[in-house]
Design a protein around this motif. Structure first.
Motif, mmCIF file in Angstrom:
data_model
loop_
_atom_site.group_PDB
_atom_site.id
_atom_site.type_symbol
_atom_site.label_atom_id
_atom_site.label_comp_id
_atom_site.label_asym_id
_atom_site.label_seq_id
_atom_site.Cartn_x
_atom_site.Cartn_y
_atom_site.Cartn_z
ATOM 1 N N ALA A 175 5.660 -2.887 9.347
ATOM 2 C CA ALA A 175 5.248 -4.167 9.936
ATOM 3 C C ALA A 175 3.795 -4.123 10.394
ATOM 4 C CB ALA A 175 6.142 -4.513 11.126
ATOM 5 N N GLY A 176 3.306 -2.930 10.738
ATOM 6 C CA GLY A 176 1.937 -2.826 11.225
ATOM 7 C C GLY A 176 1.403 -1.419 11.106
ATOM 8 N N VAL A 177 0.074 -1.317 11.061
ATOM 9 C CA VAL A 177 -0.629 -0.039 11.054
ATOM 10 C C VAL A 177 -1.561 -0.032 12.256
ATOM 11 C CG1 VAL A 177 -2.264 1.440 9.841
ATOM 12 C CG2 VAL A 177 -0.521 0.183 8.544
ATOM 13 N N LEU A 178 -1.419 0.967 13.112
ATOM 14 C CA LEU A 178 -2.224 1.045 14.326
ATOM 15 C C LEU A 178 -3.680 1.367 14.024
ATOM 16 C CD1 LEU A 178 0.133 3.105 16.666
ATOM 17 C CD2 LEU A 178 -0.530 0.719 16.982
ATOM 18 N N ALA A 179 -4.575 0.794 14.801
ATOM 19 C CA ALA A 179 -5.967 1.231 14.766
ATOM 20 C C ALA A 179 -6.030 2.628 15.369
ATOM 21 C CB ALA A 179 -6.846 0.265 15.559
ATOM 22 N N ARG A 180 -6.992 3.423 14.918
ATOM 23 C CA ARG A 180 -7.071 4.812 15.382
ATOM 24 C C ARG A 180 -7.311 4.865 16.888
ATOM 25 N NH1 ARG A 180 -7.016 9.400 13.011
ATOM 26 N NH2 ARG A 180 -7.246 8.481 10.936
ATOM 27 N N THR A 181 -6.558 5.725 17.562
ATOM 28 C CA THR A 181 -6.673 5.879 19.012
ATOM 29 C C THR A 181 -7.293 7.214 19.414
ATOM 30 O OG1 THR A 181 -4.465 6.877 19.228
ATOM 31 C CG2 THR A 181 -4.603 4.472 19.320
ATOM 32 N N PHE A 196 15.777 -4.842 12.770
ATOM 33 C CA PHE A 196 16.252 -3.470 12.909
ATOM 34 C C PHE A 196 15.546 -2.471 11.998
ATOM 35 C CE2 PHE A 196 20.775 -4.456 14.684
ATOM 36 C CZ PHE A 196 20.181 -5.125 15.754
ATOM 37 N N PHE A 197 15.024 -2.908 10.869
ATOM 38 C CA PHE A 197 14.469 -1.954 9.909
ATOM 39 C C PHE A 197 12.971 -2.164 9.685
ATOM 40 C CE2 PHE A 197 18.997 -1.999 9.135
ATOM 41 C CZ PHE A 197 19.279 -0.647 9.108
ATOM 42 N N GLU A 198 12.270 -2.400 10.799
ATOM 43 C CA GLU A 198 10.811 -2.454 10.785
ATOM 44 C C GLU A 198 10.236 -1.188 11.410
ATOM 45 O OE1 GLU A 198 9.509 -7.146 10.796
ATOM 46 O OE2 GLU A 198 9.332 -5.979 12.658
ATOM 47 N N GLY A 199 9.010 -0.885 11.026
ATOM 48 C CA GLY A 199 8.343 0.285 11.574
ATOM 49 C C GLY A 199 6.849 0.061 11.711
ATOM 50 N N VAL A 200 6.206 0.951 12.472
ATOM 51 C CA VAL A 200 4.759 0.941 12.675
ATOM 52 C C VAL A 200 4.239 2.334 12.363
ATOM 53 C CG1 VAL A 200 2.940 0.834 14.435
ATOM 54 C CG2 VAL A 200 4.706 -0.927 14.363
ATOM 55 N N LEU A 201 3.116 2.408 11.666
ATOM 56 C CA LEU A 201 2.537 3.694 11.295
ATOM 57 C C LEU A 201 1.293 3.984 12.125
ATOM 58 C CD1 LEU A 201 2.690 3.514 7.384
ATOM 59 C CD2 LEU A 201 4.428 4.370 8.975
ATOM 60 N N GLY A 202 1.158 5.252 12.568
ATOM 61 C CA GLY A 202 -0.075 5.690 13.185
ATOM 62 C C GLY A 202 -1.195 5.728 12.148
ATOM 63 N N ALA A 203 -2.448 5.698 12.621
ATOM 64 C CA ALA A 203 -3.595 5.614 11.710
ATOM 65 C C ALA A 203 -3.649 6.791 10.741
ATOM 66 C CB ALA A 203 -4.886 5.532 12.519
ATOM 67 N N SER A 204 -3.400 8.001 11.234
ATOM 68 C CA SER A 204 -3.474 9.176 10.362
ATOM 69 C C SER A 204 -2.378 9.163 9.307
ATOM 70 C CB SER A 204 -3.371 10.463 11.201
ATOM 71 O OG SER A 204 -4.484 10.599 12.050
ATOM 72 N N VAL A 205 -1.197 8.679 9.680
ATOM 73 C CA VAL A 205 -0.084 8.611 8.724
ATOM 74 C C VAL A 205 -0.424 7.650 7.590
ATOM 75 C CG1 VAL A 205 2.354 8.065 8.424
ATOM 76 C CG2 VAL A 205 1.578 9.135 10.542
ATOM 77 N N ALA A 206 -0.883 6.448 7.952
ATOM 78 C CA ALA A 206 -1.206 5.451 6.937
ATOM 79 C C ALA A 206 -2.319 5.933 6.022
ATOM 80 C CB ALA A 206 -1.608 4.135 7.621
ATOM 81 N N GLU A 207 -3.338 6.578 6.611
ATOM 82 C CA GLU A 207 -4.463 7.064 5.810
ATOM 83 C C GLU A 207 -4.034 8.187 4.873
ATOM 84 O OE1 GLU A 207 -8.644 9.405 6.647
ATOM 85 O OE2 GLU A 207 -7.928 7.963 8.138
ATOM 86 N N THR A 208 -3.231 9.118 5.373
ATOM 87 C CA THR A 208 -2.817 10.270 4.571
ATOM 88 C C THR A 208 -1.867 9.867 3.449
ATOM 89 O OG1 THR A 208 -3.053 11.727 6.501
ATOM 90 C CG2 THR A 208 -1.736 12.547 4.656
ATOM 91 N N LEU A 209 -0.924 9.000 3.758
ATOM 92 C CA LEU A 209 0.114 8.654 2.786
ATOM 93 C C LEU A 209 -0.207 7.411 1.971
ATOM 94 C CD1 LEU A 209 3.305 9.346 4.954
ATOM 95 C CD2 LEU A 209 2.039 10.909 3.457
ATOM 96 N N GLY A 210 -1.268 6.708 2.334
ATOM 97 C CA GLY A 210 -1.666 5.541 1.568
ATOM 98 C C GLY A 210 -0.713 4.367 1.694
ATOM 99 N N LEU A 211 -0.044 4.244 2.843
ATOM 100 C CA LEU A 211 0.890 3.136 3.054
ATOM 101 C C LEU A 211 0.208 1.999 3.808
ATOM 102 C CD1 LEU A 211 4.088 5.133 4.074
ATOM 103 C CD2 LEU A 211 3.553 4.141 1.844
ATOM 104 N N THR A 212 0.688 0.790 3.603
ATOM 105 C CA THR A 212 0.137 -0.360 4.304
ATOM 106 C C THR A 212 1.262 -1.347 4.606
ATOM 107 O OG1 THR A 212 -1.610 -2.033 4.272
ATOM 108 C CG2 THR A 212 -0.418 -1.647 2.215
ATOM 109 N N VAL A 213 0.911 -2.457 5.239
ATOM 110 C CA VAL A 213 1.904 -3.456 5.648
ATOM 111 C C VAL A 213 2.682 -3.966 4.431
ATOM 112 C CG1 VAL A 213 2.197 -5.740 6.671
ATOM 113 C CG2 VAL A 213 0.535 -4.148 7.639
ATOM 114 N N GLY A 214 4.002 -4.005 4.588
ATOM 115 C CA GLY A 214 4.867 -4.459 3.513
ATOM 116 C C GLY A 214 5.477 -3.347 2.693
#
Length: 436
Positions: free
Chosen positions: A195-201, A156-174
């Protein structure tokens, strides 16, 4: 000495004036290139929302444009929510609790719910399920993960980040993140784990924060209040300690992303037309065709913007041509004696004319090349910001190919036209007058 050598010597003799003329031309070309490339980026940003694996969006009655902007581009505000039962109408028997096909199940290949209204550090939070990344597919193919995996429906409390979000905020898996309710400064919700970071689309998906819909429902203020019941989500937990899912009666969705079924040999759009009409004639929801709405958006916003950009481009090029004209006229007045000496040494009128025109062409080509590099350098410098806000990849080589290919011949042509007056003045120079 060749005519080209003489033209280059003339430029060097008037280095300050020639340099300022070339600089003004370079700045004009840089503005033109940056404008053309930016216009192309805007167009690609809108086009990127037309191929995300669904051909229909179902949402609350209201503006189709607002529905598309909110659901596809993650901008604007949601209209309203629609009942959970409306989403169930699109599901086959195997995915419904009652084991009965929904009303529209026969017309649908995929139906993915989304819930919106939360934010995380300026990015939109989208509540959804694993189908979003498993069953939808952007135009370039299936979604790929740069790190980690898709969220699981039972986590219930997992999420996935878009590529720009992960890059801007410096977040990664875990890592964990806690969305805020309704605004960036709103009440803070429970944390979700990446749980995951998307490859850029290269699509608006890159700017989204995607969380498990079940966890989204359990946040304060997300449960639909029932008449005579407390609006807070239930606190009961299953035997393994996980929270209990929100009852169906307290669920709503913001929109449903639908890919219509395709009968053998027929395009999905044919099925979409009938479903679109049926839904829009009903009272519970509306259906919007993203491609059609995006085309209308082009006509309303992008095409007028392109015309304005073209007008600005034409004015800048015209001003650059006038700059060459002023420079060459001044040069012609200063060089009348030099022209007379050339004529006395045997140069023909045509050679004098060609020398002046070659000087203008050298200024146009030199200023144009420097301006081209400056324009692309400016776009490349802004590239990370543009990519983060539009999802469109931008680099030094980002270009508007046809317009840029035509730009160089256009500048040379304008330089020749601007130099014709001083060239003709040099052509008609009275040798006897200037050698006395």
């Amino acid at each position: 000495m060749t005519l080209l050598g003489i033209a280059w010597r003339n430029i060097r003799q008037r280095l300050a004036t020639s340099g300022l003329t070339a600089l003004s031309l370079a700045l004009g070309v840089a503005l033109v290139v940056a404008t053309l490339v930016t216009g192309g980026i805007v167009k690609r940003a809108f086009e990127s929302g037309a191929g995300l694996g669904y051909n229909m969006i179902v949402g609350a009655k209201g503006s189709p444009l607002q529905l598309v902007l909110n659901s596809v581009y993650l901008i604007s505000k949601p209209i309203e929510n629609i009942p959970w039962s409306t989403y169930q109408d699109f599901l086959p028997a195997a995915r419904r609790a009652d084991g009965v096909d929904g009303r529209f199940a026969g017309s649908v290949a995929t139906a993915v719910p989304i819930c919106m209204g939360d934010y995380f550090r300026g990015f939109r939070v989208v509540g959804t399920n694993a189908d979003y990344f498993d069953r939808l597919a952007p135009a370039g193919g299936a979604f790929r993960f740069a790190a980690g995996r898709n969220l699981r429906d039972d986590a219930f409390f997992e999420g996935v980040l878009g590529a720009s979000v992960a890059e801007t905020l410096g977040l990664t898996v875990g890592d964990t993140f806690a969305p805020t309710h309704a605004a960036d400064d709103g009440p803070v919700h429970d944390p979700f784990t990446v749980a995951g970071v998307l490859a850029r689309t290269g699509t608006p998906v890159d700017r989204g924060v995607y969380v498990n819909m079940e966890g989204f429902y359990l946040q304060e203020g997300h449960a639909k209040p029932l008449e005579g019941a407390d609006a807070a989500p239930p606190t009961a937990a299953a035997k393994d300690g996980t929270p209990a899912a929100l009852p169906a009666a307290q669920r709503e969705v913001t929109a449903i992303l639908v890919e219509t079924a395709a009968p053998a040999g027929m395009p999905p759009e044919l099925m979409a037309m009938g479903l679109h009409q049926t839904l829009n004639e009903g009272r519970d929801a509306q259906a919007a065709m993203p491609v059609r709405v995006i085309r209308e958006l082009f006509d309303l916003f992008v095409r007028p913007l392109e015309l304005v950009l073209l007008l600005v481009t034409a004015l800048v090029v015209l001003v650059s041509a006038i700059g060459i004209l002023v420079s060459m006229v001044g040069s012609a007045l200063e060089r009348s004696r030099d022209v007379a000496v050339m004529r006395a040494l045997g140069a023909r009128r045509g050679q004098v004319l060609a020398t002046v025109l070659l000087e203008a062409i050298l200024l146009a080509v030199g200023g144009g090349l420097v301006g081209w590099l400056l324009g692309h350098g400016l776009v490349a410098a802004l590239g990370p910001w543009i990519t983060a806000n539009t999802g469109v990849p931008v680099s030094l080589l980002s270009a508007a190919p046809l317009a840029e290919v035509l730009l160089v011949p256009l500048l040379i042509g304008l330089a020749i036209l601007a130099a014709l007056l001083p060239a003709l003045a040099a052509y008609r120079t009275d040798v006897a007058k200037w050698l006395v």
